[in-house]
Design an enzyme around this catalytic site. Structure first.
Site, PDB file in Angstrom:
ATOM      1  N   ASN A  13       0.973  -1.274  -0.036  1.00  0.00           N
ATOM      2  CA  ASN A  13      -0.063  -0.094  -0.113  1.00  0.00           C
ATOM      3  C   ASN A  13       0.864   1.293   0.095  1.00  0.00           C
ATOM      4  OD1 ASN A  13      -1.734   2.012   0.637  1.00  0.00           O
ATOM      5  ND2 ASN A  13      -2.418   1.541   2.517  1.00  0.00           N
ATOM      6  N   LYS A  15       0.124   4.176  -0.174  1.00  0.00           N
ATOM      7  CA  LYS A  15      -0.449   5.603   0.354  1.00  0.00           C
ATOM      8  C   LYS A  15      -0.244   6.663  -0.646  1.00  0.00           C
ATOM      9  CE  LYS A  15       0.002   3.255   4.772  1.00  0.00           C
ATOM     10  NZ  LYS A  15      -0.064   3.417   6.126  1.00  0.00           N
ATOM     11  N   HIS A  99      -9.731   1.235   5.125  1.00  0.00           N
ATOM     12  CA  HIS A  99      -8.307   1.314   5.656  1.00  0.00           C
ATOM     13  C   HIS A  99      -8.551   2.398   6.865  1.00  0.00           C
ATOM     14  CE1 HIS A  99      -4.262   2.777   6.467  1.00  0.00           C
ATOM     15  NE2 HIS A  99      -3.892   1.460   5.909  1.00  0.00           N
ATOM     16  N   GLU A 101      -6.764   4.730   7.770  1.00  0.00           N
ATOM     17  CA  GLU A 101      -6.704   6.233   7.611  1.00  0.00           C
ATOM     18  C   GLU A 101      -7.921   6.898   6.998  1.00  0.00           C
ATOM     19  OE1 GLU A 101      -2.884   5.587   5.694  1.00  0.00           O
ATOM     20  OE2 GLU A 101      -1.910   4.948   7.338  1.00  0.00           O
ATOM     21  N   GLU A 171      -5.593  -4.981  10.593  1.00  0.00           N
ATOM     22  CA  GLU A 171      -4.542  -3.866  10.976  1.00  0.00           C
ATOM     23  C   GLU A 171      -4.828  -3.057  12.189  1.00  0.00           C
ATOM     24  OE1 GLU A 171      -2.426  -2.744   6.972  1.00  0.00           O
ATOM     25  OE2 GLU A 171      -4.259  -1.402   6.889  1.00  0.00           O
ATOM     26  N   GLY A 177       2.526   2.363  10.859  1.00  0.00           N
ATOM     27  CA  GLY A 177       3.665   3.345  10.548  1.00  0.00           C
ATOM     28  C   GLY A 177       4.152   3.446  11.833  1.00  0.00           C
ATOM     29  N   SER A 217       3.023  -2.092  10.299  1.00  0.00           N
ATOM     30  CA  SER A 217       4.679  -2.059  10.546  1.00  0.00           C
ATOM     31  C   SER A 217       5.159  -3.591  10.259  1.00  0.00           C
ATOM     32  CB  SER A 217       4.675  -1.721  12.361  1.00  0.00           C
ATOM     33  OG  SER A 217       4.756  -0.517  12.358  1.00  0.00           O
TER      34      SER A 217
HETATM   35  P1  PGA Z   1       2.793   0.187   7.751  1.00  0.00           P
HETATM   36  O1  PGA Z   1       1.260   0.569   6.821  1.00  0.00           O
HETATM   37  O2  PGA Z   1       3.172  -0.983   7.044  1.00  0.00           O
HETATM   38  O3  PGA Z   1       3.672   1.472   7.323  1.00  0.00           O
HETATM   39  O4  PGA Z   1       2.638   0.179   9.236  1.00  0.00           O
HETATM   40  C1  PGA Z   1       0.289  -0.575   6.695  1.00  0.00           C
HETATM   41  C2  PGA Z   1      -0.818  -0.060   6.248  1.00  0.00           C
HETATM   42  O5  PGA Z   1      -1.346   0.961   6.376  1.00  0.00           O
HETATM   43  O6  PGA Z   1      -1.509  -0.632   5.683  1.00  0.00           O
END
Ligand code: PGA
Length: 264
Positions: A13, A15, A99, A101, A171, A177, A217
């Site tokens: 992803n 982003k 997601h 976010e 997640e 992140g 992560s």
């Molecule tokens: P990350 O993000 O691997 O940077 O923690 C995962 C995600 O948001 O799908």
């Protein structure tokens, strides 16, 4: 479609990262990783403007190109939005839906997630549905309740016959992140609960077959341990998917897993 029972799935992803030059440059190594590891289904979700270059560079390879979002309507007066029907017409294989976010920063409710899942399925693509608790929900002990509620809403308009097109990603919001990951026991507990909830809604077959990825992560160091867990069928990778070498190592870790015997 991208979900296949028992075949590990590693999805990147990106982003809101990478301009056109950088996106084009990173697709090549991902194509190579997908070709070098045929046991693993490899996908990546660039931002909307980079989908064309990604599709062109991945053409003829097993790398599946996905989108990070889609609107629930197929067409209409929705300025600035992109429909699942449009994505399908380009050759997109999967769409990340719900997601955290988007839930937290763009106000996507459980109800909106449910209508988007239906739109993606209606357009013959895989919805990669994200669920997960916030840190305060984890601390309150409500993780399983929150995740079950999200699953019920996401699958509310899904027919059991669509189950083979589905994929879920657990997640934890606090792990995205941050470099923090849940304990392996915590991952297993939630994945088991997600699988039971899918079985309750769509039947035992779907409960056994729908791929459930872990995200938050994931990197080249922790991937072997996480991907080796029971009921973990792959990973949704954010930050590490922006580095060709790290992403490739995660695909390699998935490729090295012994065959799963869960679904027949
Ligand atoms: P990350 O993000 O691997 O940077 O923690 C995962 C995600 O948001 O799908």
């Amino acid at each position: 479609m991208i979900g296949e029972p028992r075949r590990p799935l590693i999805a990147g992803n990106w982003k809101m990262n990478l301009d056109e030059t950088a996106a084009a440059a990173l697709i090549g190594p991902l194509v190579e990783a997908s070709m070098a590891h045929p046991r693993v289904r490899v996908g990546v979700a660039p931002s909307f403007p980079m989908l064309r270059v990604a599709l062109d560079r991945a053409a003829g390879s097993p790398l599946v190109i996905g989108a990070q979002n889609a609107h629930s309507e197929d067409a209409g007066a929705f300025t600035g939005e992109v429909s699942a029907a449009m994505l399908r017409s380009m050759g997109i294989g999967f769409v990340i839906v719900g997601h955290s976010e988007r839930r937290l920063l763009c106000g996507e409710t459980d109800g909106v997630v449910g209508t988007k899942v239906a739109a993606v399925l209606r357009n013959q693509m895989t919805p990669l549905v994200c669920v997960g608790e916030t840190e305060s929900e984890r601390n309150d002990g409500t993780t399983l309740r929150v995740v079950e509620r999200q699953i019920r809403a996401a699958l509310g308009q899904v027919d059991a016959t669509d189950a083979k097109a589905l994929a879920i990603a657990y997640e934890p919001v606090w792990a995205i992140g941050t470099g923090r990951v849940p304990t392996l026991e915590q991952v297993v507990e939630v994945h088991t609960s997600v699988r039971q909830e899918i079985a309750r809604i769509l039947g035992d077959r779907a409960g056994a077959d729908v791929p459930i990825l872990y995200g938050g992560s994931v990197n080249d160091k922790n991937a072997p341990e996480i991907l080796g867990l029971p009921d973990v069928d792959g990973a949704l990778v954010g930050g590490a998917s922006l580095h060709a070498g790290r992403f490739r190592s995660i695909v390699e870790a998935a490729s090295d897993l012994p065959n799963r015997s869960r679904a027949c």
